[in-house]
Write an enzyme that holds these catalytic residues in place. Structure first.
Site, mmCIF file in Angstrom:
data_model
loop_
_atom_site.group_PDB
_atom_site.id
_atom_site.type_symbol
_atom_site.label_atom_id
_atom_site.label_comp_id
_atom_site.label_asym_id
_atom_site.label_seq_id
_atom_site.Cartn_x
_atom_site.Cartn_y
_atom_site.Cartn_z
ATOM 1 N N GLU A 1 0.833 -1.205 0.000
ATOM 2 C CA GLU A 1 0.000 0.000 0.000
ATOM 3 C C GLU A 1 0.864 1.249 0.000
ATOM 4 O O GLU A 1 1.510 1.582 0.989
ATOM 5 C CB GLU A 1 -0.930 0.012 1.218
ATOM 6 C CG GLU A 1 -2.043 -0.997 1.149
ATOM 7 C CD GLU A 1 -3.036 -0.706 0.039
ATOM 8 O OE1 GLU A 1 -3.346 0.475 -0.211
ATOM 9 O OE2 GLU A 1 -3.492 -1.680 -0.583
ATOM 10 N N GLU B 1 -5.580 5.395 7.888
ATOM 11 C CA GLU B 1 -5.224 4.774 6.608
ATOM 12 C C GLU B 1 -5.448 3.258 6.646
ATOM 13 O O GLU B 1 -5.948 2.667 5.681
ATOM 14 C CB GLU B 1 -3.769 5.072 6.259
ATOM 15 C CG GLU B 1 -3.363 4.633 4.877
ATOM 16 C CD GLU B 1 -4.081 5.405 3.786
ATOM 17 O OE1 GLU B 1 -4.724 4.749 2.921
ATOM 18 O OE2 GLU B 1 -4.025 6.641 3.791
ATOM 19 N N GLU C 1 -11.859 -0.516 1.991
ATOM 20 C CA GLU C 1 -11.708 -0.783 0.563
ATOM 21 C C GLU C 1 -11.605 -2.279 0.281
ATOM 22 O O GLU C 1 -12.227 -2.777 -0.671
ATOM 23 C CB GLU C 1 -10.484 -0.051 0.013
ATOM 24 C CG GLU C 1 -10.664 1.442 -0.048
ATOM 25 C CD GLU C 1 -9.455 2.164 -0.615
ATOM 26 O OE1 GLU C 1 -8.468 1.500 -0.998
ATOM 27 O OE2 GLU C 1 -9.502 3.392 -0.663
#
Length: 118
Positions: free
Chosen positions: A22, A63, A70
């Site tokens: 990520e 985050e 997601e």
């Protein structure tokens, strides 16, 4: 005790996955490492030092949660659905709010440090 060990292993696995894949998390982790000496130079107290670093850890936390949202949405469907779009957009907004909060804390510390020097 075993449950705590298992939780630590799961967390370490997630950290490893995020740090390898990520981009946003990689950038925030690098920012945290750079922030350690900067926070020391900028802060006027140990509490200030802790708050500066905690603000970046908070950003990283948001985050991580955004990535979880997601991933969950992608597991449900890759098709366009307004509810999925809203969930992903809300996660993104949460990250933006955390960025604004972190920037505000760091700007406040910088202004305080400059004022002390004047």
């Amino acid at each position: 005790m075993q449950r705590l060990l298992n939780a630590f292993r799961h967390s370490a696995r997630a950290f490893d996955l995020l740090i390898r894949s990520e981009r946003a998390f990689q950038e925030e982790a690098a920012l945290f490492v750079l922030a350690i000496p900067l926070a020391y130079l900028l802060s006027t107290s140990w509490l200030g030092f802790a708050m500066l670093l905690a603000s970046i850890l908070f950003l990283m936390l948001v985050e991580v949660l955004n990535t979880a949202i997601e991933a969950t949405c992608n597991a449900v469907t890759r098709d366009f659905r307004p509810e999925i779009k809203l969930a992903k957009d809300c996660g993104s907004l949460a990250v933006l709010i955390a960025i604004i909060l972190t920037a505000g804390i760091w700007i406040g510390a910088l202004v305080q440090r400059i004022a002390l020097l004047a």
